[in-house]
Each structure stands twice: as C-alpha cells, then as structure tokens.
Design a protein around this motif. Sequence first.
Motif, PDB file in Angstrom:
ATOM      1  N   GLY A   1       0.806  -1.220   0.000  1.00 20.36           N
ATOM      2  CA  GLY A   1       0.000   0.000   0.000  1.00 20.36           C
ATOM      3  C   GLY A   1       0.835   1.262   0.000  1.00 20.36           C
ATOM      4  N   PHE A   2       1.998   1.177   0.634  1.00 20.86           N
ATOM      5  CA  PHE A   2       2.837   2.381   0.715  1.00 20.86           C
ATOM      6  C   PHE A   2       3.433   2.722  -0.645  1.00 20.86           C
ATOM      7  CE2 PHE A   2       2.692   1.013   5.105  1.00 20.86           C
ATOM      8  CZ  PHE A   2       2.378   2.207   5.730  1.00 20.86           C
ATOM      9  N   ASP A   3       3.821   1.693  -1.385  1.00 18.30           N
ATOM     10  CA  ASP A   3       4.357   1.954  -2.725  1.00 18.30           C
ATOM     11  C   ASP A   3       3.280   2.589  -3.601  1.00 18.30           C
ATOM     12  OD1 ASP A   3       6.818   0.894  -2.081  1.00 18.30           O
ATOM     13  OD2 ASP A   3       6.140  -1.141  -2.509  1.00 18.30           O
ATOM     14  N   ARG A   4       2.054   2.061  -3.474  1.00 11.93           N
ATOM     15  CA  ARG A   4       0.967   2.633  -4.272  1.00 11.93           C
ATOM     16  C   ARG A   4       0.692   4.075  -3.853  1.00 11.93           C
ATOM     17  NH1 ARG A   4      -0.907  -2.636  -4.718  1.00 11.93           N
ATOM     18  NH2 ARG A   4      -1.802  -2.612  -2.642  1.00 11.93           N
ATOM     19  N   ALA A   5       0.711   4.313  -2.538  1.00  9.43           N
ATOM     20  CA  ALA A   5       0.477   5.683  -2.044  1.00  9.43           C
ATOM     21  C   ALA A   5       1.531   6.634  -2.599  1.00  9.43           C
ATOM     22  CB  ALA A   5       0.509   5.702  -0.525  1.00  9.43           C
ATOM     23  N   ARG A   6       2.782   6.138  -2.684  1.00  5.37           N
ATOM     24  CA  ARG A   6       3.856   6.989  -3.199  1.00  5.37           C
ATOM     25  C   ARG A   6       3.637   7.283  -4.681  1.00  5.37           C
ATOM     26  NH1 ARG A   6       9.085   4.560  -1.214  1.00  5.37           N
ATOM     27  NH2 ARG A   6       8.933   3.492  -3.188  1.00  5.37           N
ATOM     28  N   SER A   7       3.193   6.276  -5.422  1.00  2.73           N
ATOM     29  CA  SER A   7       2.923   6.493  -6.846  1.00  2.73           C
ATOM     30  C   SER A   7       1.803   7.503  -7.029  1.00  2.73           C
ATOM     31  CB  SER A   7       2.535   5.168  -7.515  1.00  2.73           C
ATOM     32  OG  SER A   7       3.504   4.199  -7.259  1.00  2.73           O
ATOM     33  N   VAL A   8       0.756   7.369  -6.226  1.00  2.00           N
ATOM     34  CA  VAL A   8      -0.371   8.308  -6.319  1.00  2.00           C
ATOM     35  C   VAL A   8       0.112   9.720  -5.998  1.00  2.00           C
ATOM     36  CG1 VAL A   8      -2.540   8.989  -5.252  1.00  2.00           C
ATOM     37  CG2 VAL A   8      -2.152   6.596  -5.851  1.00  2.00           C
ATOM     38  N   ALA A   9       0.946   9.836  -4.949  1.00  2.00           N
ATOM     39  CA  ALA A   9       1.469  11.152  -4.565  1.00  2.00           C
ATOM     40  C   ALA A   9       2.305  11.743  -5.697  1.00  2.00           C
ATOM     41  CB  ALA A   9       2.307  11.034  -3.296  1.00  2.00           C
TER      42      ALA A   9
ATOM     43  N   VAL B   1       7.545   7.358   4.858  1.00  2.00           N
ATOM     44  CA  VAL B   1       8.591   6.464   5.374  1.00  2.00           C
ATOM     45  C   VAL B   1       8.416   6.147   6.866  1.00  2.00           C
ATOM     46  CG1 VAL B   1      11.049   6.395   5.951  1.00  2.00           C
ATOM     47  CG2 VAL B   1      10.333   6.816   3.612  1.00  2.00           C
ATOM     48  N   PRO B   2       8.264   7.135   7.750  1.00  2.00           N
ATOM     49  CA  PRO B   2       8.090   6.794   9.179  1.00  2.00           C
ATOM     50  C   PRO B   2       6.822   5.994   9.455  1.00  2.00           C
ATOM     51  CG  PRO B   2       7.904   9.156   8.832  1.00  2.00           C
ATOM     52  CD  PRO B   2       8.344   8.589   7.551  1.00  2.00           C
ATOM     53  N   ILE B   3       5.739   6.286   8.715  1.00  2.00           N
ATOM     54  CA  ILE B   3       4.496   5.523   8.912  1.00  2.00           C
ATOM     55  C   ILE B   3       4.738   4.061   8.546  1.00  2.00           C
ATOM     56  CG2 ILE B   3       2.099   5.279   8.178  1.00  2.00           C
ATOM     57  CD1 ILE B   3       2.067   8.246   7.557  1.00  2.00           C
ATOM     58  N   LYS B   4       5.416   3.868   7.403  1.00  2.00           N
ATOM     59  CA  LYS B   4       5.691   2.509   6.962  1.00  2.00           C
ATOM     60  C   LYS B   4       6.544   1.781   7.999  1.00  2.00           C
ATOM     61  CE  LYS B   4       7.537  -0.202   3.212  1.00  2.00           C
ATOM     62  NZ  LYS B   4       7.799  -0.289   1.793  1.00  2.00           N
ATOM     63  N   LEU B   5       7.523   2.492   8.552  1.00  2.00           N
ATOM     64  CA  LEU B   5       8.417   1.899   9.545  1.00  2.00           C
ATOM     65  C   LEU B   5       7.625   1.433  10.770  1.00  2.00           C
ATOM     66  CD1 LEU B   5      11.569   1.775   9.429  1.00  2.00           C
ATOM     67  CD2 LEU B   5      11.523   3.491  11.229  1.00  2.00           C
ATOM     68  N   VAL B   6       6.745   2.292  11.244  1.00  2.00           N
ATOM     69  CA  VAL B   6       5.956   1.964  12.441  1.00  2.00           C
ATOM     70  C   VAL B   6       5.056   0.763  12.166  1.00  2.00           C
ATOM     71  CG1 VAL B   6       4.100   2.791  13.937  1.00  2.00           C
ATOM     72  CG2 VAL B   6       6.016   4.287  13.394  1.00  2.00           C
ATOM     73  N   VAL B   7       4.377   0.782  11.002  1.00  2.00           N
ATOM     74  CA  VAL B   7       3.460  -0.314  10.668  1.00  2.00           C
ATOM     75  C   VAL B   7       4.222  -1.632  10.561  1.00  2.00           C
ATOM     76  CG1 VAL B   7       1.984  -1.228   8.851  1.00  2.00           C
ATOM     77  CG2 VAL B   7       1.752   1.151   9.560  1.00  2.00           C
ATOM     78  N   THR B   8       5.380  -1.604   9.867  1.00  2.00           N
ATOM     79  CA  THR B   8       6.170  -2.825   9.697  1.00  2.00           C
ATOM     80  C   THR B   8       6.643  -3.361  11.048  1.00  2.00           C
ATOM     81  OG1 THR B   8       6.959  -1.906   7.625  1.00  2.00           O
ATOM     82  CG2 THR B   8       8.128  -3.820   8.482  1.00  2.00           C
TER      83      THR B   8
END
Length: 237
Positions: free
Chosen positions: A22-30, A181-188
């Motif tokens: 989801g984070f990669d997709r969010a980055r593409s959308v951004a 990036v920090p959100i992804k880190l926390v979720v992971t």
Amino acid sequence: MRRVLSFFREIDRTSRAVRRDGFDRARSVAFVLAFIASPFVVWEMQERVVVRERQDLMFIRVFRMSESGEVKAQRVDADDLNGPWAVFMPMAEVTLVERSEWRGWPLTTAHTFEPTELDVRLVAGCPPQELGQVKLAASRLVERSGLSSAAAVSQTHVAAWIFSAGIWWMLLSLAAAMVLVPIKLVVTLSRRTRNAVRQSRIDRCHCPNCDYDAKQSILMGRCPECGSELYERPDRS
Ligand SMILES: [Zn+2]
C-alpha cells in the motif's frame, strides 16, 4: 528477435517478483498528484512571492541661472551627486526611477517594469511653488535622454515556468515520501512484533490469540477459550 524475446523471458522468469504494498501505491499516487499540483503551486508562488526593486536610471540637478532667471536641468553622474553644485542657484535634485516587480519562486516566472517616474527632492531654500517648473525642466531632459518609458512592460518566462513546475513536482513527491517512510516503519515494526508474539505462543502450544494453554485441545484445532484457530499462519510482513 526471437533471441531477444527469450532473453527477456529468461530475466522475467529468474527475477523475483517485486511486491508492491500500500505504501508503494500511495507513493505512486502522490507522484502523480504532485505532477498535477505543481503548476498551481508555481502560479500561487507567482502571486505570493514578489520582490520589488527600484532602479535609479538617471540623476538630474535643476537650477536657476542667476542672470536670465531661466530654469535648467543638467544630468549628473551618480559619483558626482555629493559634489558641490558648480552652478548658480540650486533648486532640486531629481532622480528618474524605474520600479520593477519580480514574481515567482524558486525561479522568477514573471516580471513587470512600471512606467518611469521622477523622484523630486527640492533643495532647502527652494520654495515649493517652484515644483512645477522643476518637474517641467527635468522631464524635458528625461525625454531627450530616451531612458523614460510611459507604459508598463510585463513579461512571463515560459522556461522558468516549466523548470519551476519540475522543481515543485520533485519537492512535493519528496515531501510525500518523507511522510510515508516513518508511517511505513511503524506499521512494519508493529506487524513484526505482533507476529513474533503469536509465533512464540504457537511454539509453546498456546492459543496465538489469547495465550490460553491449549495442549489438551490441540487436536480440536480451535482454542476452547476464544475459538480462534490454533495453527493459523502468521501474517507475512
Ligand atoms: Zn484463545
């Protein structure tokens, strides 16, 4: 041709599939949104970031001839402004001023030169009613010089617009990535921790969900306490 195709097929077969979360997709959308937004940001910057400049094009001294009483204007160099008046009866120091506006950030995307104007400073002792004569003499000299302009000149810089939009595109994408990036880190991290806890419960024949000691009911496959599966596969992180 066929060799090329089979070469690529070979690469495709042996390379690992890239998992896009989801984070990669969010980055593409951004990235796409930043592209759409960047011209608007450039426009907004052009409205907001305005640098006003004043340029002195010409320095003039106005004086009155003592014998004839004639009012005369004379151009002086900037270096001579503080020098003594070589002539008879000083009246005013006049500057031909051009004001300009430079708009946009990080690059100047538009600028405007306003019509030139006369900045008149009467010399101490010169009566204010002489102002009209001073202006007349100065503007005649300015007209002859060809430095004055009566109309505003506006210009939009197309190349600067395109470059600015590109810079804003990159900045906005970068900002989005830095938020993600920090959100992804926390979720992971939280997912890994959760998996580790559940796996250790399964290793001890406990219910992964509620930590109930399920050694007796292992054959049932379900926890008698909370009803969740005892052999569930942990989430992949
Ligand atoms: Zn349970």
